[in-house]
Design a protein around this motif. Structure first.
Motif, PDB file in Angstrom:
ATOM      1  N   SER A  79       0.853  -1.184   0.000  1.00  0.00           N
ATOM      2  CA  SER A  79       0.000   0.000   0.000  1.00  0.00           C
ATOM      3  C   SER A  79       0.890   1.234   0.000  1.00  0.00           C
ATOM      4  O   SER A  79       1.606   1.523   0.953  1.00  0.00           O
ATOM      5  CB  SER A  79      -0.896  -0.027   1.239  1.00  0.00           C
ATOM      6  N   ALA A  80       0.860   1.989  -1.110  1.00  0.00           N
ATOM      7  CA  ALA A  80       1.842   3.056  -1.327  1.00  0.00           C
ATOM      8  C   ALA A  80       1.710   4.171  -0.296  1.00  0.00           C
ATOM      9  O   ALA A  80       2.706   4.647   0.252  1.00  0.00           O
ATOM     10  CB  ALA A  80       1.685   3.622  -2.732  1.00  0.00           C
ATOM     11  N   SER A  81       0.462   4.603  -0.016  1.00  0.00           N
ATOM     12  CA  SER A  81       0.307   5.757   0.855  1.00  0.00           C
ATOM     13  C   SER A  81       0.824   5.460   2.260  1.00  0.00           C
ATOM     14  O   SER A  81       1.580   6.252   2.831  1.00  0.00           O
ATOM     15  CB  SER A  81      -1.158   6.178   0.909  1.00  0.00           C
ATOM     16  N   THR A  82       0.442   4.316   2.803  1.00  0.00           N
ATOM     17  CA  THR A  82       0.882   4.035   4.172  1.00  0.00           C
ATOM     18  C   THR A  82       2.367   3.717   4.222  1.00  0.00           C
ATOM     19  O   THR A  82       3.037   4.047   5.189  1.00  0.00           O
ATOM     20  CB  THR A  82       0.087   2.873   4.772  1.00  0.00           C
ATOM     21  N   THR A  83       2.888   3.107   3.166  1.00  0.00           N
ATOM     22  CA  THR A  83       4.322   2.841   3.151  1.00  0.00           C
ATOM     23  C   THR A  83       5.089   4.163   3.199  1.00  0.00           C
ATOM     24  O   THR A  83       6.093   4.285   3.907  1.00  0.00           O
ATOM     25  CB  THR A  83       4.714   2.040   1.899  1.00  0.00           C
TER      26      THR A  83
END
Ligand SMILES: Nc1ncnc2c1ncn2[C@@H]1O[C@H](COP(=O)(O)OP(=O)(O)OP(=O)(O)O)[C@@H](O)[C@H]1O
Ligand SMILES: Nc1ncnc2c1ncn2[C@@H]1O[C@H](COP(=O)(O)OP(=O)(O)OP(=O)(O)O)[C@@H](O)[C@H]1O
Ligand SMILES: [Mg+2]
Ligand SMILES: [Mg+2]
Lengths: 496, 313, 320, 320
Positions: B150-154
């Motif tokens: 998950s790009a945003s949380t990463t």
């Protein structure tokens, strides 16, 4: 005597099969009434109708002068009619006590009263004294005869007035049979009515007061047991003198051994079998139910792995071999259990007939030539006079006899030259029987080696060249058929 | 390439899931934009809201986007579940004349009209600063990740870790490789197990989104540890606001999801109307602390007026 | 007798081994074996354990229920909706239990009247129940005001003398009750008979159709309660929760000695099966092992448990 | 004859009804029935359809495979890893197919040697394969450089003359091939015999154990190919993809007339089953209906399809 239970004009059909076609039958209180007839005559179906398992299409039933039309076994049980099944139907995971009381549990507010249940179960079990059967033992740990005892006890549990027994001795041995008979007499003296189904005329003669003969779903004769001879009974059962059933061909046995068996054992049922099977002969094996004949045949075809002994077919005498190997060696197998192991009922006749040797009908790469397959199948079907709509019909939709012929057609198509036939005529009608006998005889005359296991003695006497008797897993030495009499076979089978 | 211009514009908004309050707020923002645009006159605008059938399944979201492409909607606003997996459907949508605007989470492609999102890295850094200050630069900190890919949380997690390492060298990260999963239940279980393992001498916790924060919060509350460790979370929902008032949660990095939904639709419509738009729009992220709760300015971000736009929401 | 004991002990032995292995592996065995951790594991087990009680009944009767996860989600949402719209929590709880029972009755009715195998019926119901859950919840999670319902599974109950969460006690009580029903009542023994040999049960005058519906209904009620517990644990009704829980629950029953052919299974075994899985998860997480290791180990354990059971059974037969 | 045709046409009729209903309901029937939409539906069906080809073989043979979703994820990840580490895409593709076959062989071996029922073995394998997938992928999605592999399921293939994506053509070709194998080869008829009556098959000299392993292996190869297709569609290897796909795939086979008791099923039917589900999803979305309506409808259709099939079968028997 007033009739406790009487039925008139009972009829029942299953799809195309007419199982019952007008049965009249009556039993009085305290009477033991034998129901006899050939395989498929409709005995089990009639008992099914009586105990509410199947519903008759037509007919009237009366119990104690009031109408009796049970919709469920439960209803029948409430009216005091119970059945002891031909095929054992116990719950293997439950204890003896639970099985005996199933459907009639002793309980307080839904909670099982264990003490009372235990007492009741012991009480019932003591009717057939068998110290090794504990009420708390699990049924799956019991031997077959013990299970039969439990099955009988279950029928007693529900305070029955009419007990229907469908071949109750099929898994019992000598002394157990005696105990069962003693019990039946005791029950009858208490006023209970017992309907007793059996194939064994000797047994029937000893226990029954009256008899009714079923033939092709009809009751054809009834009367006092003392007033008839066995020959008369057989004649009424079969409808014609047995002799005409069997082909009168002359065979010349070729002294060439096709299969050699030495000391074969396959516990727990089969302990020792030694014999030679020769080309061009029909070799019969007689014995009681459960004596291990089926195990012998299964070991011969490679379905069960023997624990000791030797089977030689051609040059192969490896102790354990596979069914696929045996079939490649030209051995053909006809199972006694047509539904369970014989045919793939959902598949077409062509698929069934060509199942063992599909390579006869394919070109290359395992691709089937459907036309060829169909042609081959219809050829064998016409040889055996299978009445069917076509080769693509599902095997399920044929009558039992025709299904049996299809299973035989498979052996013909396979071009097997050693035929192992386990109860080849089980559940098929007289016409079909004669056809099957003729086919067996023809194959033997053509030089095949044929081994027949059968529970129907006249069949063995009518067909075989040599006969051996299986008793508790041990096969007697083979002797020519004219050295046996039905009595000597029976003695050997009981182990006397 | 230009489709015959119909009067009505249909905008499909595709979230990552539908069941969290964060997505509710985005939905409300999109509806707000729809209402405003329709009030302004011009071509009528119609917003369709549809998430993937299974919440964390990329394939399902791909199918939703493809469905809208074949339906030939005027445009799609998409929060991609994955920065790569959605590239093909987005490119195919553009090829079929359906422009796509990306929100919330990045997509590794330049096929989109614009990218409307929080600066996630910055959000993580804000959280690191808050936790660092609360702990005076020392102590043991645990970070529970959300989910693989998950790009945003990463980006938040990376921002958090980097800032802690750079600015607060006295702080030790005791665990940063366990995943919470996408539901409260999985997050709660993971939190409980981690708290039992590291809880004895734990000083601070960071979680990167709504479900992981609530899962951790519930675990802390149930285990009687709430308020005893410093805890910074992400996103806002009622249960988190209540926890802040009870000083069980010491700060939340709050995005502005309603604004994200609103700007997403507005920007896409503007682009469809051939007005100039920006390629990257930052919707802002703020650190809200318990003291700030009653300030009018924070009210609007932590409890956006969802009910005004979503009946029954 | 001996054999029954070996059969019963098999799963328990597995549990002991799992706990021991982790206690040896971890660098903080004291913490792993602490009552604190035990409480955590117990409250995590409640959902699977409650579900497994119902599933044990179904599996013993020879059936299967794939719709349990969806039923949990549905009843959880209904509880939350009830409480949100001002019902007393106890009423919402009863409603959830009844709703679960209703789903069970539906399953049972379709299985018996349309004579479709349970696998298919409950596979269909899986979609239907989850769809209805999402529908009722407007595809969102349903948040609830704070009531005592929220405290059912709090790891450290407010009332210190309870020691364990109310939910854990409830589960224990229900496990004992259902075990009693299965072993000691007419209803229970008939369920075994049904699963062991349906034809025999019917021949003995048992109305197998009604019995089947009753089994699915009872299990459904338990699943309804599980849904309420799930909602209590998360403090919200979530229509997407418990996705795939059916496999966990079936696995618990199977590890505990239940047979998919029916006639075999015990509540004790299933509870142990649920605990095995919970301890494995907990242990892997405490070791800092990644999730995938858990998944692999649980997969292996499922197959191994059943394979050992088969081996034991055939050993017992050959030595009978 | 007539009856076989009714049986074959049953599912097709269902498909026609689904398509017609949506064409009538939608306000833009032209767009719904456009070749554009058709192409999208077809490429969306590929994953389920390919899986269903393999599953049809397994179900006809009397087995079941719950591990298909996990196998798809595993082989997808392996393809991606292969391509990322510089293998030629075709090699990666072959590796994926072989890996799928290997998983199948494992399933088959455990089923035949340990004699554990397929449901349990593949339930265990579900966890194991997914765990291994996550392990190999380091719990991340595996992104790949652009190769021709990425174009297998592009809705509008670069080569316009292809009309449909290569993946769709491949699926079609494989469906025809496997249907041929099942109907017209010794291997195929033996699979039917095995599923219809295992004991009879053994008595006819068929090595049923080897046959079972072969069936699971072939199906596994197909699942491996499905995994590669899935990776091509997502352009990444995703260890969490296709979660729950096993139920979709089994549903496709069952809607298409496959029986979980074995011996019945057809590739044509299963393909239609997969299309029914894809058209339903697509139609619901085009109508702007929420997801839950789809889930409910699909659930109902699964049960109804099997119930109708049962009713037809018993009607046929009673009128034979
Ligand atoms: N459920 C059924 N469906 C179709 N045909 C049946 C069914 N039950 C019995 N039949 C047929 O009805 C006929 C009578 O069967 P039944 O079992 O009553 O014979 P039986 O006299 O008990 O024979 P046996 O001595 O072999 O036990 C047989 O032809 C049998 O194949
Ligand atoms: N373990 C068992 N439990 C219940 N029934 C059994 C068991 N083993 C065998 N039977 C049944 O007992 C009967 C007799 O067994 P078996 O086939 O071994 O003997 P047989 O001498 O070949 O007799 P027949 O061929 O006449 O049945 C068969 O009907 C068989 O189905
Ligand atoms: Mg009979
Ligand atoms: Mg026999």
């Amino acid at each position: 005597m007033a009739d406790r239970l009487s039925v008139t004009g009972i009829a029942k059909r299953f799809g195309a099969t007419i199982a019952l076609d007008g049965v009249d039958f009556a039993i009085a209180a305290g009477e033991v009434h034998a129901l006899i007839g050939e395989n498929g005559a409709g005995k089990s179906t009639l008992l099914g109708v009586l105990h509410g398992g199947t519903r008759a299409d037509r007919g009237m039933m009366q119990l104690d002068d009031s109408r009796y039309a049970p919709n469920t076994p439960h209803e029948a049980r409430r009216r005091g009619v119970v059945l002891i099944h031909q095929e054992l139907s116990l719950c293997a995971h439950l204890s003896v006590m639970e099985n005996v009381l199933l459907g009639a549990e002793l309980s307080r507010a839904g909670v099982i009263d264990r003490r009372a249940s235990h007492r009741r179960a012991e009480e019932l079990l003591s009717e057939l004294p068998h110290p090794e059967i504990q009420p708390d033992a699990l049924v799956r740990d019991l031997s077959l005869p013990a299970r039969q005892i439990v099955e009988v006890c279950r029928a007693l549990a529900s305070e029955a007035r009419v007990v229907l027994m469908d071949e109750p001795t099929s898994s019992l041995q000598g002394s157990d049979v005696e105990r069962l008979f003693a019990l039946i007499r005791r029950l009858a003296s208490k006023g209970m009515s017992i309907v007793y189904v059996s194939h064994f005329l000797e047994e029937v003669r000893r226990i029954a007061d009256r008899y009714t003969v079923l033939r092709d779903g009809r009751s054809v004769a009834t009367g006092m047991m003392d007033a008839v001879t066995n020959d008369d009974l057989i004649a009424t059962m079969v409808g014609r003198p047995p002799a005409t059933l069997f082909p009168a061909g002359v065979r010349y046995a070729i002294p060439q051994v096709a299969m050699c068996v030495e000391g074969l054992a396959c516990p727990p049922r089969l302990h020792d079998a030694t014999f030679e099977l020769r080309r061009g002969e029909i070799f019969g094996i007689a014995g009681l139910l459960g004596s291990g004949r089926t195990e012998l045949v299964r070991a011969l075809i490679g379905l069960d792995a023997p624990s000791a002994g030797m089977v030689r077919v051609g040059d192969n005498d490896e102790p354990s071999t596979s069914a696929s190997r045996r079939i490649r060696e030209g051995v053909g197998y006809l199972s006694e259990d047509r539904k369970g192991e014989g045919l793939a009922l959902a598949l077409s006749l062509a698929d069934n007939i060509c199942a063992t040797r599909p390579e006869y009908a394919h070109s290359a790469l395992g691709i089937l030539d459907l036309q060829e397959q169909s042609a081959q199948s219809s050829r064998w079907m016409s040889v055996l006079r299978v009445s069917a709509l076509g080769t693509q019909q599902a095997a399920r939709s044929l009558s039992g006899g025709n299904q049996q012929k299809v299973a035989l057609a498979r052996l013909l198509h396979q071009r097997a030259n050693i035929l192992l036939l386990d109860e080849p005529t089980r559940g098929i009608d007289i016409g079909a029987k004669a056809d099957v006998y003729e086919m067996i005889n023809l194959r033997a005359s053509a030089g095949c080696a044929v081994l027949i296991v059968s529970s129907y003695l006249p069949e063995l006497f009518g067909l075989c060249d040599r006969l051996a008797v299986m008793c508790r897993g041990t096969l007697s030495p083979a002797r020519a058929i004219d050295e046996w009499t039905p009595e000597s076979v029976m003695t050997a089978a009981i182990g006397g | 390439r230009d489709a015959p211009k119909s009067k009505a514009l249909t905008i499909a908004v595709v979230p990552k899931g539908t069941t969290h309050e964060f997505w509710k707020a985005i939905h409300a923002g999109a509806v707000q934009a729809e209402q405003e645009l329709n009030a302004l006159g011009g071509d009528s605008v119609h917003v369709i809201w549809k998430g993937p059938l299974r919440e964390d399944d990329r394939e399902q979201q791909v199918q939703v986007v493809e469905g809208f492409t074949s339906q030939h909607v005027s445009g799609i606003v998409l929060a991609p579940l994955d920065s790569k997996a959605l590239v093909r459907p987005v490119e195919e949508a553009r090829a079929a004349g359906v422009p796509v605007l990306i929100m919330d989470s990045a997509l590794e492609s330049d096929a989109m009209v614009s990218y409307v999102a929080t600066d996630n890295q910055k959000g993580g850094e804000l959280a690191a600063d808050r936790l660092g200050q609360l702990l005076n630069g020392k102590g043991n900190v645990l970070m529970l990740r959300l989910q693989e890919g998950s790009a945003s949380t990463t980006a938040r997690e990376d921002g958090f870790l980097k800032r802690l390492k750079d600015n607060y060298p006295g702080i030790r990260i005791v665990s940063s490789d366990q995943y919470a999963g996408v539901t409260r239940e999985t997050a709660k279980k993971a939190s409980e197990n981690l708290l039992n393992r590291f809880g004895a001498d734990l000083n601070g916790v960071f979680t990167p989104n709504e479900t992981s924060t609530i899962g951790m919060l519930l675990a802390l509350q149930d285990m009687g540890k709430a308020g005893k460790v410093r805890f910074v979370g992400f996103d806002a929902s009622q249960i988190m606001v209540d926890a802040m008032r009870a000083h069980q949660l010491d700060g939340i990095a709050v995005q502005n999801p309603m604004r994200m939904g609103y700007l997403g639709v507005r920007t896409l419509v503007a682009s469809l109307r051939r007005q100039p738009i920006e390629r990257r729009i930052d919707t802002g992220v703020t650190m809200v602390t318990p003291e700030m709760l009653d300030l009018p300015a924070t009210k609007d971000i932590i409890a956006p007026p969802i009910g005004k736009y979503l009946p029954g929401g | 007798m001996l054999r029954t004991w070996i059969a019963r002990l098999g799963p328990a032995l597995g549990l002991v081994i799992v706990v021991l292995v982790f206690a040896l592996l971890t660098d903080a065995p004291g913490r792993y074996l602490s009552t604190f951790n035990l409480r955590i594991v117990l409250s995590q087990t409640v959902i699977v354990a409650l579900g497994a009680i119902g599933m044990t009944m179904i599996i013993i009767s020879g059936g299967i229920d794939l719709s349990v996860g969806a039923t949990i989600a549905l009843t959880g949402v209904m509880t939350a909706l009830g409480i949100r719209s001002g019902w007393p929590p106890s009423l919402a709880l009863v409603a959830a239990v009844l709703a679960g029972g209703f789903v069970g009755v539906l399953n049972g009715m379709v299985i018996t009247t349309l004579r479709v195998v349970p696998f298919i019926v409950t596979l269909g119901m899986l979609g239907i129940a989850r769809g209805v859950a999402k529908w009722l919840a407007h595809e969102q999670t349903v948040n609830v005001p704070t009531t005592w319902m929220n405290d059912l599974l709090v790891t450290f109950p407010r009332q210190g003398w309870l020691v364990l969460p109310i939910g854990v006690w409830t589960t224990l009580a229900l496990a004992v009750f259902v075990a009693f029903v299965l072993r000691r009542t007419v209803f229970g023994r008939r369920i075994f008979a049904l699963g062991s040999n349906e034809a025999a049960a019917r021949a003995c005058g048992i109305d197998t159709n009604r019995l089947k519906v009753a089994v699915y209904a009872c299990a459904g009620c338990l699943f309804g309660l599980t849904g309420a517990m799930q909602m209590s644990r998360l403090r919200q009704g979530d229509p997407t929760v418990a996705n795939g829980a059916e496999l966990d629950i079936i696995a618990a029953v199977v590890i505990g000695g239940g047979s998919l052919n029916g006639g075999e299974g015990s509540i004790l075994g299933s509870m142990i099966g649920a605990l095995v899985m919970a301890f494995l998860r907990n242990g892997c997480q405490q070791m800092g092992w990644p999730n995938y290791i858990q998944e692999i180990i649980i997969g292996v354990i499922i197959v191994a448990a059943v394979a050992l059971d088969r081996a034991r059974a055939s050993w017992a037969t050959s030595h009978a």
